[in-house]
Scaffold this active site. Sequence first.
Site, short mmCIF file in Angstrom:
data_model
loop_
_atom_site.label_atom_id
_atom_site.label_comp_id
_atom_site.label_asym_id
_atom_site.label_seq_id
_atom_site.Cartn_x
_atom_site.Cartn_y
_atom_site.Cartn_z
N HIS A 140 3.45 4.97 8.81
CA HIS A 140 3.97 3.67 9.24
C HIS A 140 3.83 2.63 8.13
CE1 HIS A 140 -0.37 3.23 9.86
NE2 HIS A 140 -0.21 1.90 9.88
N ASP B 115 2.81 -1.49 8.33
CA ASP B 115 2.16 -2.29 9.37
C ASP B 115 3.15 -3.26 10.05
OD1 ASP B 115 -0.36 -1.16 8.90
OD2 ASP B 115 -0.79 -2.59 7.28
N HIS C 235 1.70 4.25 5.11
CA HIS C 235 0.40 4.92 5.01
C HIS C 235 0.12 5.68 6.30
CE1 HIS C 235 -0.22 0.81 6.49
NE2 HIS C 235 -1.28 1.25 7.14
N ARG D 59 -9.75 -5.24 8.19
CA ARG D 59 -8.44 -5.41 7.53
C ARG D 59 -7.95 -6.84 7.69
NH1 ARG D 59 -3.22 -2.35 9.88
NH2 ARG D 59 -2.45 -4.43 10.39
C1 SIN Z 1 -4.21 1.11 9.11
O1 SIN Z 1 -4.29 -0.06 8.74
O2 SIN Z 1 -3.15 1.61 9.48
C2 SIN Z 1 -5.46 1.98 9.04
C3 SIN Z 1 -5.62 2.59 7.71
C4 SIN Z 1 -6.90 3.35 7.58
O3 SIN Z 1 -7.73 3.34 8.50
O4 SIN Z 1 -7.11 3.97 6.54
#
Ligand code: SIN
Length: 273
Positions: A99, A101, A249, A264
């Site tokens: 995806h 974000d 990612h 995050r």
């Molecule tokens: C995410 O922000 O999608 C999670 C990424 C992660 O936990 O490495």
Amino acid sequence: MRTIPTIRRVTPLIGAEVEDVDLGALDDAGFGAIRDALMAHGVLFFRDQDISIESQKALGARFGELVVHPNDPGLDGHPEVMRIHADENSVRATGERWHSDVSCDPTPPMGSILRMHTVPATGGDTLFASMYAAYEAMSDRMKTLLDGLTAVHEGGPYYREVNRLIGRDDGGREYPASEHPVVRTHPVTGRRALFVNQMFTVRIVGVPRGESEALLDFLFRHVQRPDFHCRFRWSRNSIAFWDNRCTQHHAIWDYYPAVRSGYRVTIRGERPV
Ligand code: SIN
């Protein structure tokens, strides 16, 4: 004396490790070097960054306005900070499929900065994929087909699934849904990038349902090609900073029941064109 960060590519197509930098005390030259490296490599990795939540927010705010996640309450007193956490009681982990974000937002994020303070002894890596590389690898005929198309991205299906899994009542709330170009032009680099993802993109506009399903199925599988990828092995206090406009990612939850935990911040982007 000013220290200029050292940038080491992870693969020829995506990712760089940045050394000789303290993200909690970034001067203007360091900021410029990191901004340029992010544009060049799509995702940056930093080690040994024992910075506070306030410093992480301040770092993100140098790149743009921080945004509150549409399905996450954030930390107490820090609504723009999302806790990314899995442990022995978890029934899911964040980001377990390809995806970008919050692509369902009318102005999807420019980027996200994730710092892990607790990591499993092994596992919990994150994969990143270059959407420039994904676009550039397609045939001219496929590029011509995709270039004028738009697609609908919906937050509801995915966020309601998350809420159901973790037993969170969303009170019937509405989630963002937006129509974006299937191929977007990056506002800084001018490069074209594929912009559909299997978490949020539900259909391509203006074609019959069967054609939309077949095209999306091809594109979601195309993104999974390993030559577009790099893989980050987290260590305590490492940070990944990704440009959400030209990468996707995928977080791997292979470490149950171990703990993986971090924070995050997400930076506002612009309407894709
Ligand atoms: C995410 O922000 O999608 C999670 C990424 C992660 O936990 O490495």
